[in-house]
Every structure is written in C-alpha cells, then in structure tokens.
Design a protein around this motif. Structure first.
Motif, PDB file in Angstrom:
ATOM      1  N   HIS A 121       0.841  -1.190   0.000  1.00 39.31           N
ATOM      2  CA  HIS A 121       0.000   0.000   0.000  1.00 39.31           C
ATOM      3  C   HIS A 121       0.881   1.247   0.000  1.00 39.31           C
ATOM      4  O   HIS A 121       1.885   1.313   0.717  1.00 39.31           O
ATOM      5  N   ALA A 122       0.482   2.266  -0.772  1.00 34.76           N
ATOM      6  CA  ALA A 122       1.150   3.563  -0.746  1.00 34.76           C
ATOM      7  C   ALA A 122       0.112   4.644  -0.989  1.00 34.76           C
ATOM      8  O   ALA A 122      -0.995   4.376  -1.480  1.00 34.76           O
ATOM      9  N   LEU A 123       0.486   5.873  -0.648  1.00 34.67           N
ATOM     10  CA  LEU A 123      -0.431   7.003  -0.751  1.00 34.67           C
ATOM     11  C   LEU A 123      -0.294   7.712  -2.095  1.00 34.67           C
ATOM     12  O   LEU A 123       0.791   7.740  -2.678  1.00 34.67           O
ATOM     13  N   PRO A 124      -1.372   8.310  -2.593  1.00 33.73           N
ATOM     14  CA  PRO A 124      -1.265   9.114  -3.815  1.00 33.73           C
ATOM     15  C   PRO A 124      -0.235  10.226  -3.650  1.00 33.73           C
ATOM     16  O   PRO A 124      -0.103  10.816  -2.572  1.00 33.73           O
ATOM     17  N   GLY A 125       0.503  10.482  -4.720  1.00 32.00           N
ATOM     18  CA  GLY A 125       1.525  11.520  -4.684  1.00 32.00           C
ATOM     19  C   GLY A 125       2.885  11.021  -4.267  1.00 32.00           C
ATOM     20  O   GLY A 125       3.879  11.743  -4.376  1.00 32.00           O
ATOM     21  N   GLN A 126       2.951   9.765  -3.787  1.00 31.66           N
ATOM     22  CA  GLN A 126       4.234   9.197  -3.353  1.00 31.66           C
ATOM     23  C   GLN A 126       4.288   7.697  -3.668  1.00 31.66           C
ATOM     24  O   GLN A 126       4.880   6.921  -2.925  1.00 31.66           O
ATOM     25  N   ALA A 127       3.663   7.327  -4.797  1.00 24.31           N
ATOM     26  CA  ALA A 127       3.551   5.898  -5.122  1.00 24.31           C
ATOM     27  C   ALA A 127       4.080   5.523  -6.493  1.00 24.31           C
ATOM     28  O   ALA A 127       4.190   4.328  -6.796  1.00 24.31           O
ATOM     29  N   GLN A 128       4.421   6.465  -7.340  1.00 22.78           N
ATOM     30  CA  GLN A 128       4.744   6.138  -8.730  1.00 22.78           C
ATOM     31  C   GLN A 128       5.982   5.241  -8.849  1.00 22.78           C
ATOM     32  O   GLN A 128       5.924   4.170  -9.453  1.00 22.78           O
ATOM     33  N   ALA A 129       7.107   5.643  -8.280  1.00 27.65           N
ATOM     34  CA  ALA A 129       8.315   4.824  -8.349  1.00 27.65           C
ATOM     35  C   ALA A 129       8.154   3.543  -7.534  1.00 27.65           C
ATOM     36  O   ALA A 129       8.604   2.462  -7.942  1.00 27.65           O
ATOM     37  N   THR A 130       7.504   3.647  -6.392  1.00 27.25           N
ATOM     38  CA  THR A 130       7.276   2.489  -5.527  1.00 27.25           C
ATOM     39  C   THR A 130       6.469   1.414  -6.247  1.00 27.25           C
ATOM     40  O   THR A 130       6.826   0.219  -6.237  1.00 27.25           O
ATOM     41  N   PHE A 131       5.379   1.809  -6.884  1.00 33.92           N
ATOM     42  CA  PHE A 131       4.534   0.839  -7.575  1.00 33.92           C
ATOM     43  C   PHE A 131       5.230   0.259  -8.805  1.00 33.92           C
ATOM     44  O   PHE A 131       5.063  -0.926  -9.118  1.00 33.92           O
ATOM     45  N   THR A 132       6.006   1.082  -9.499  1.00 36.25           N
ATOM     46  CA  THR A 132       6.743   0.577 -10.660  1.00 36.25           C
ATOM     47  C   THR A 132       7.698  -0.530 -10.233  1.00 36.25           C
ATOM     48  O   THR A 132       7.774  -1.595 -10.859  1.00 36.25           O
ATOM     49  N   ALA A 133       8.431  -0.309  -9.136  1.00 33.45           N
ATOM     50  CA  ALA A 133       9.361  -1.318  -8.632  1.00 33.45           C
ATOM     51  C   ALA A 133       8.626  -2.542  -8.101  1.00 33.45           C
ATOM     52  O   ALA A 133       9.058  -3.681  -8.305  1.00 33.45           O
ATOM     53  N   ALA A 134       7.516  -2.324  -7.420  1.00 32.60           N
ATOM     54  CA  ALA A 134       6.758  -3.444  -6.860  1.00 32.60           C
ATOM     55  C   ALA A 134       6.215  -4.352  -7.958  1.00 32.60           C
ATOM     56  O   ALA A 134       6.315  -5.583  -7.879  1.00 32.60           O
ATOM     57  N   ARG A 135       5.666  -3.761  -8.996  1.00 28.74           N
ATOM     58  CA  ARG A 135       5.092  -4.564 -10.072  1.00 28.74           C
ATOM     59  C   ARG A 135       6.172  -5.356 -10.816  1.00 28.74           C
ATOM     60  O   ARG A 135       5.930  -6.479 -11.264  1.00 28.74           O
ATOM     61  N   ALA A 136       7.375  -4.769 -10.920  1.00 29.31           N
ATOM     62  CA  ALA A 136       8.485  -5.485 -11.557  1.00 29.31           C
ATOM     63  C   ALA A 136       8.860  -6.736 -10.770  1.00 29.31           C
ATOM     64  O   ALA A 136       9.387  -7.705 -11.332  1.00 29.31           O
ATOM     65  N   ARG A 137       8.575  -6.719  -9.455  1.00 26.19           N
ATOM     66  CA  ARG A 137       8.900  -7.867  -8.600  1.00 26.19           C
ATOM     67  C   ARG A 137       7.726  -8.828  -8.438  1.00 26.19           C
ATOM     68  O   ARG A 137       7.828  -9.832  -7.757  1.00 26.19           O
TER      69      ARG A 137
END
Length: 396
Positions: free
Chosen positions: A111-127
């Motif tokens: 889980h991450a908050l809007p405005g601070q999730a773009q890089a986090t989600f990109t890395a998470a989905r790659a994994r």
C-alpha cells in the motif's frame, strides 16, 4: 530474470507492507497488522524515534527529506521554497527511496499514498508484488468541484487556494494506472473513485479507527456539559463552518448552547470567522494535541462536522469512542459509522435548518446515545480478509 518475493510468513499467510511519509492512518493500520503477524514492512518518511513502534516492528525509515522539509518550514516563507513545493520534493524523494528498498520485501501486497507511489509501484510490479493505492482523501478534481460553490459564495476563486498543477495530475493518472486495487475509508470516496472511472470491484473500503488508550468514554456522565457543541479541524471553507454558525444560532433561540472550535485558522475563512468572533457563545481555539482533544470530547455534549467535502473525518470516530454524538453532513465519509439518532445524525450538506433540528434533538435525547465498537484491530482484520480474497482471484 527478476524473481518475485516470497509472499508468506508462518502458516503461509500473505503479508502486507505499507508506505507513508508521515504517520497518518497507515501507521495505525500497520501496528494493528503487526499484532496479527500480517505486516511485512512499514516504510516511513517520519523518523523512527518519533513513532515509538511496538517491539519487533519491521520499520524501514527514509526520513532525510522529511527532516529537511520540516526544518525549512520553520523559516520565513520569504527565504524558503513554498510549502507545496517542499512537500512535493519530500514525497518524490521518499517514493524513490522506498522503491530502492523493496528488494527483499516479502509482501504479497504493498500500500502507498497518492503523490508518493509512482516509483514504488513501478518497482513493486516489476517484482510481482500487487499494489494498492490507499486514499487518505478523495480524487483532487472531485474535492475542488465539491467546494467551488462555497468559495464563490464568499467571493473567492477556489483555484487560488489549492496547490495542484498539471504535473500532479499527470502523476495521479500514472499512479492510478499502476494500482491493482484502491483502498478507501468510506463510501463517499468509493463513489468518487467510481465517478472517475475506477471499477467498483477494484475498490476496498476499510474505515479508520481511534486510538483506544486516548479516546475512551468518561467515567461518569456528570462530567459532561450537555450544551457545549464542539468542532475540531482546520478552519477552512471546506469544513462548512458558515452552516454550523447559522444552525447553532438557530438552536440558541430555544437552548443555551455554546460552540467551541479547535484547529488552525486558514486565511480563506477569516471573513466567516469575523462575523461570529465577538459572539459570547463562540470560542475560537487553536489546535490541541491528541490527549487534550480527547479530554475535550469527554466533557462536551456533541461534535459537529458539516463539511462540504470530507473523505473521512477522523475526529468523528475519535468523538464516538469518547461517547460523543456526532452531527455530520452527508458528504462526510465517517457518516458510514453514524446510525441516525442512535450515535449521531446525518443531514444534507449545506442545510443549516436540518442541522439545527438534529442538534436540538440530541440536546433533548442525549441519553439515548449508543455506538457499536470499532477498533484498528477490526480494520486490520477486514484488510487481511480483502487481501486474501483478492490474491485468490485473477488480477483486475
């Protein structure tokens, strides 16, 4: 080839990670998940020594930019970057730091908050980690639409009082595209997301709760001033204070009520406050720390929150936990927890007469108050149930 994380703990239970710059609702949810042994990590932009986490809590701190941001905010606005620019800089750095820290995270969901999730989600989905955009507020465009009329009423343009530019909206769209699911605290935000095109099947509703060691009922009913009405929150036009003042003035024709407000003043509301500042039944106070706010709730007669737009309204669940009836508009997310004329009342936003009617009813029927318990533990259990169900179904 990138290997996915091991999505399990003892008993092969799916683990959940949460990420937030500041200790908002996600930290409370994380501590409840930790008690259930379902937390993989909590990524924090807030320094660990300020959080006081429980033993063995899996805290990963990335607070460098947060410390710089709040240090600069102590300076005069004339010699530092604007507050919105600082917070965007803070969130962008935190987002990238969390993305780099995901390497050994064994969570099945992040889980991450809007405005601070773009890089986090990109890395998470790659994994291979599933992503959940956890909304502390509704979509920004919806917020602006719901409050525009009230700003216009006092001669202001709502566009002058928000800090969102085209780059923010581009990032918002990208984060929505990267989110497998969305998590909200209320049906109000759920409906706003649906109106923005998010499928209802991708939206989870997990309400917030109050810290029980702070927010609990008084020992005796005699400690209450049944005629004191309280408001807690920032003094802004969004909060519907004009409606509250009008409703309470109408109630005073038959009941000697007082109105105590606690929060930070915003320039946009000064003209509204100026009309009532000299009235003896109004008390405009500054913000209070949580323990003192809980004491206020334990001694008051009722809480009002007449907002034009309110994704949840944590003060509502806090007040309910203190045994305080809550009179809220139908645009307040926490109205989901209100059972009409059992633990509070719901009225149409902007309808001062309807709000006055409910205030008067509660003055005359205060002892009918009953509210079902709601805790962070129950919210965490609901999130675990939703997570497990989602992992058993095909990706949306």
């Amino acid at each position: 080839m990138t290997l996915g994380p091991m999505h399990s703990s003892a008993g092969n239970a799916a683990l959940i990670s949460l990420s937030a710059t500041n200790p908002c609702h996600l930290y409370d949810l994380a501590t409840a998940l930790h008690a259930l042994s379902r937390l993989s990590r909590y990524y924090s932009g807030y320094p660990g020594w300020r959080l006081h986490p429980p033993a063995a809590f899996p805290l990963h701190v990335h607070s460098g930019r947060t410390l710089v941001t709040y240090g600069l905010l102590r300076l005069s606005p004339a010699i530092r970057p604007s507050s919105p620019r600082l917070f965007r800089w803070q969130d962008a750095g935190f987002d990238r730091a969390v993305a780099h820290d995901l390497t050994s995270d064994g969570a099945a969901m992040l889980h991450a908050l809007p405005g601070q999730a773009q890089a986090t989600f990109t890395a998470a989905r790659a994994r291979g980690t599933k992503t959940v955009l956890n909304h502390a507020s509704g979509p920004v465009r919806q917020q602006l639409e719901l409050t525009a009329e009230e700003y216009s009423r006092v001669g202001l343009d709502h566009r002058d009082y928000h800090t969102f530019d085209a780059s923010y909206f581009r990032q918002e769209e990208q984060e929505y595209a990267l989110a497998d699911w969305h998590c909200v605290a209320s049906s109000v935000v759920r409906q706003q997301l649906v109106q923005c095109g998010v499928s209802p099947t991708r939206i989870w509703t997990v309400p917030y709760a109050a810290a029980p060691h702070l927010f609990h009922p008084p020992r005796t009913r005699e400690n209450r001033d049944e005629h004191q009405i309280v408001f807690a929150g920032q003094y802004t036009l969004r909060k519907g204070l004009r409606i509250a003042f009008s409703a309470i003035e109408e109630v005073r024709a038959t009941h000697p009520v007082t109105f105590a407000l606690y929060g930070r003043r915003s320039p946009e509301a000064e003209s509204t406050l100026a009309r009532v500042a000299s009235k003896p039944w109004v008390r405009l106070n500054g913000p209070l720390p949580q323990p003192r706010l809980a004491e206020v709730f334990r001694h008051a007669g009722m809480l009002v929150l007449p907002s034009w737009e309110e994704a949840f309204g944590l003060v509502v669940v806090q007040a309910l936990a203190c045994g305080l009836p809550c009179i809220v508009s139908d645009r307040v997310g926490a109205s989901d927890l209100i059972i009409h004329r059992q633990n509070g009342s719901i009225f149409p936003a902007g309808d001062a007469a309807a709000m006055a009617l409910e205030i008067a009813w509660w003055i005359e029927n205060r002892r009918r108050f009953q509210t079902p318990p709601h805790t962070w533990a129950s919210s965490a259990e609901r999130l675990v149930t939703l997570t497990e169900a989602a992992l058993k179904t095909p990706s949306p």
